[in-house]
Design a protein around this motif. Structure first.
Motif, PDB file in Angstrom:
ATOM      1  N   LEU A  22      22.886   4.844 -13.223  1.00 48.14           N
ATOM      2  CA  LEU A  22      22.254   3.802 -13.640  1.00 48.14           C
ATOM      3  C   LEU A  22      21.967   2.438 -13.191  1.00 48.14           C
ATOM      4  N   THR A  23      22.640   2.402 -11.956  1.00 49.18           N
ATOM      5  CA  THR A  23      22.587   1.287 -11.049  1.00 49.18           C
ATOM      6  C   THR A  23      21.191   1.624 -10.220  1.00 49.18           C
ATOM      7  N   LEU A  24      20.914   2.991  -9.883  1.00 47.89           N
ATOM      8  CA  LEU A  24      19.690   3.382  -9.046  1.00 47.89           C
ATOM      9  C   LEU A  24      18.407   3.094 -10.233  1.00 47.89           C
ATOM     10  N   LEU A  25      18.925   3.543 -11.298  1.00 44.58           N
ATOM     11  CA  LEU A  25      17.564   3.603 -12.264  1.00 44.58           C
ATOM     12  C   LEU A  25      17.123   1.983 -12.461  1.00 44.58           C
ATOM     13  N   ILE A  26      18.038   0.850 -12.451  1.00 46.20           N
ATOM     14  CA  ILE A  26      17.731  -0.239 -12.441  1.00 46.20           C
ATOM     15  C   ILE A  26      17.057  -0.760 -11.395  1.00 46.20           C
ATOM     16  N   ASN A  27      17.645  -0.467 -10.203  1.00 47.14           N
ATOM     17  CA  ASN A  27      16.903  -0.517  -8.975  1.00 47.14           C
ATOM     18  C   ASN A  27      15.407  -0.072  -9.085  1.00 47.14           C
ATOM     19  N   PHE A  28      15.131   0.964  -9.331  1.00 49.55           N
ATOM     20  CA  PHE A  28      13.765   1.830  -9.547  1.00 49.55           C
ATOM     21  C   PHE A  28      12.915   0.980 -10.538  1.00 49.55           C
ATOM     22  N   ILE A  29      13.432   0.583 -11.682  1.00 48.41           N
ATOM     23  CA  ILE A  29      12.822  -0.282 -12.478  1.00 48.41           C
ATOM     24  C   ILE A  29      12.158  -1.538 -11.941  1.00 48.41           C
ATOM     25  N   ILE A  30      13.132  -2.304 -11.290  1.00 46.47           N
ATOM     26  CA  ILE A  30      12.962  -3.594 -10.681  1.00 46.47           C
ATOM     27  C   ILE A  30      11.672  -3.343  -9.694  1.00 46.47           C
ATOM     28  N   VAL A  31      11.932  -2.554  -8.782  1.00 47.66           N
ATOM     29  CA  VAL A  31      10.879  -2.194  -7.860  1.00 47.66           C
ATOM     30  C   VAL A  31       9.463  -1.548  -8.434  1.00 47.66           C
ATOM     31  N   ALA A  32       9.448  -0.818  -9.298  1.00 47.41           N
ATOM     32  CA  ALA A  32       8.430  -0.435 -10.031  1.00 47.41           C
ATOM     33  C   ALA A  32       7.604  -1.637 -10.544  1.00 47.41           C
ATOM     34  N   TRP A  33       8.409  -2.585 -11.537  1.00 44.49           N
ATOM     35  CA  TRP A  33       7.799  -3.739 -11.930  1.00 44.49           C
ATOM     36  C   TRP A  33       7.137  -4.515 -10.962  1.00 44.49           C
ATOM     37  N   ILE A  34       7.732  -4.828  -9.897  1.00 42.91           N
ATOM     38  CA  ILE A  34       7.360  -5.760  -8.755  1.00 42.91           C
ATOM     39  C   ILE A  34       6.165  -5.233  -8.044  1.00 42.91           C
ATOM     40  N   LEU A  35       6.123  -3.938  -7.870  1.00 44.06           N
ATOM     41  CA  LEU A  35       4.781  -3.334  -7.307  1.00 44.06           C
ATOM     42  C   LEU A  35       3.702  -3.179  -8.365  1.00 44.06           C
ATOM     43  N   PHE A  36       3.991  -2.996  -9.597  1.00 46.38           N
ATOM     44  CA  PHE A  36       3.035  -3.184 -10.578  1.00 46.38           C
ATOM     45  C   PHE A  36       2.461  -4.738 -10.401  1.00 46.38           C
ATOM     46  N   LEU A  37       2.996  -5.593 -10.581  1.00 45.40           N
ATOM     47  CA  LEU A  37       2.894  -6.800 -10.424  1.00 45.40           C
ATOM     48  C   LEU A  37       1.810  -7.185  -9.376  1.00 45.40           C
ATOM     49  N   ILE A  38       2.150  -6.887  -8.170  1.00 48.10           N
ATOM     50  CA  ILE A  38       1.527  -6.842  -6.730  1.00 48.10           C
ATOM     51  C   ILE A  38       0.153  -6.336  -7.041  1.00 48.10           C
ATOM     52  N   VAL A  39       0.075  -4.992  -7.290  1.00 48.51           N
ATOM     53  CA  VAL A  39      -1.175  -4.385  -7.535  1.00 48.51           C
ATOM     54  C   VAL A  39      -2.000  -4.942  -8.757  1.00 48.51           C
ATOM     55  N   ILE A  86       6.157   0.375   5.384  1.00 48.92           N
ATOM     56  CA  ILE A  86       7.431   1.040   5.336  1.00 48.92           C
ATOM     57  C   ILE A  86       8.626   0.110   5.594  1.00 48.92           C
ATOM     58  N   ILE A  87       8.452  -0.593   6.874  1.00 44.75           N
ATOM     59  CA  ILE A  87       9.386  -1.710   7.242  1.00 44.75           C
ATOM     60  C   ILE A  87       9.679  -2.690   6.287  1.00 44.75           C
ATOM     61  N   ILE A  88       8.754  -3.176   5.548  1.00 44.06           N
ATOM     62  CA  ILE A  88       8.791  -4.311   4.605  1.00 44.06           C
ATOM     63  C   ILE A  88       9.427  -3.405   3.330  1.00 44.06           C
ATOM     64  N   GLY A  89       9.001  -2.076   3.136  1.00 45.43           N
ATOM     65  CA  GLY A  89       9.610  -1.458   2.066  1.00 45.43           C
ATOM     66  C   GLY A  89      11.145  -1.232   2.161  1.00 45.43           C
ATOM     67  N   ALA A  90      11.827  -1.118   3.471  1.00 43.66           N
ATOM     68  CA  ALA A  90      13.093  -0.941   3.761  1.00 43.66           C
ATOM     69  C   ALA A  90      13.664  -2.379   3.699  1.00 43.66           C
ATOM     70  N   ALA A  91      13.299  -3.432   4.128  1.00 42.59           N
ATOM     71  CA  ALA A  91      13.808  -4.874   3.835  1.00 42.59           C
ATOM     72  C   ALA A  91      13.947  -5.195   2.172  1.00 42.59           C
ATOM     73  N   PHE A  92      12.712  -4.592   1.597  1.00 44.69           N
ATOM     74  CA  PHE A  92      12.511  -5.224   0.085  1.00 44.69           C
ATOM     75  C   PHE A  92      13.746  -4.265  -0.538  1.00 44.69           C
ATOM     76  N   SER A  93      14.004  -3.199  -0.128  1.00 44.45           N
ATOM     77  CA  SER A  93      15.074  -2.345  -0.746  1.00 44.45           C
ATOM     78  C   SER A  93      16.568  -2.939  -0.792  1.00 44.45           C
ATOM     79  N   GLY A  94      16.778  -3.542   0.547  1.00 46.82           N
ATOM     80  CA  GLY A  94      18.011  -4.269   0.509  1.00 46.82           C
ATOM     81  C   GLY A  94      18.016  -5.413  -0.495  1.00 46.82           C
ATOM     82  N   LEU A  95      16.791  -6.122  -0.548  1.00 45.63           N
ATOM     83  CA  LEU A  95      16.755  -7.406  -1.506  1.00 45.63           C
ATOM     84  C   LEU A  95      17.001  -6.830  -3.029  1.00 45.63           C
ATOM     85  N   VAL A  96      16.335  -5.928  -3.283  1.00 47.31           N
ATOM     86  CA  VAL A  96      16.577  -5.171  -4.842  1.00 47.31           C
ATOM     87  C   VAL A  96      17.910  -4.786  -4.971  1.00 47.31           C
TER      88      VAL A  96
END
Length: 137
Positions: free
Chosen positions: A83-100, A21-31
């Protein structure tokens, strides 16, 4: 009861979840920074300088020059923000997909390495052959 709670709270899964959760919050700011500072300006240039953060459709009240004024005037659909939040979501989902995907590949490689039989060294095989020949005599 307090002892049980302490054991539960200190289990590895709970600590891992808290770290996630902590890393996710920091990652959210980066995204958010990537989307707002890099991607959206490029999209703005491609679309002729349109700033999506202030795009809206006013459903009630008189047309207003800014999104904040439109929200105060009545019902407003802020599709630019969506639209901005949708792009944020797509980026986060793509990165998490690559990690998994990477983690699953490492697990498969580790399982394959563990399942593969270890070849007997040549000198050990030769010694066994000699032993077997001597045992026949």
């Amino acid at each position: 009861m307090l002892k049980e709670f302490r054991e539960f709270a200190l289990k590895g899964n709970v600590v891992d979840l808290a770290i996630g959760i902590i890393i996710g919050a920091a990652f959210s700011g980066l995204v958010n920074s990537i989307v707002n500072d890099i991607i959206m300006p490029i999209v703005g240039v491609i679309t002729g300088g349109i700033d999506f953060t202030n795009k809206y459709i006013q459903l009630a009240g008189d047309p207003q020059p800014t999104l904040d004024a439109a929200r105060k005037a009545g019902a407003t659909i802020a599709y630019g923000n969506f639209l901005t939040l949708l792009i944020n979501f797509i980026i986060v989902a793509w990165i998490l997909f690559l990690i998994v995907k990477g983690m699953n590949r490492m697990k498969r490689e580790k399982a394959a390495a563990a399942a593969a039989p270890v070849a007997t060294p040549e000198d050990v095989a030769l010694l066994r052959e000699i032993r077997d020949l001597l045992a026949k005599k």
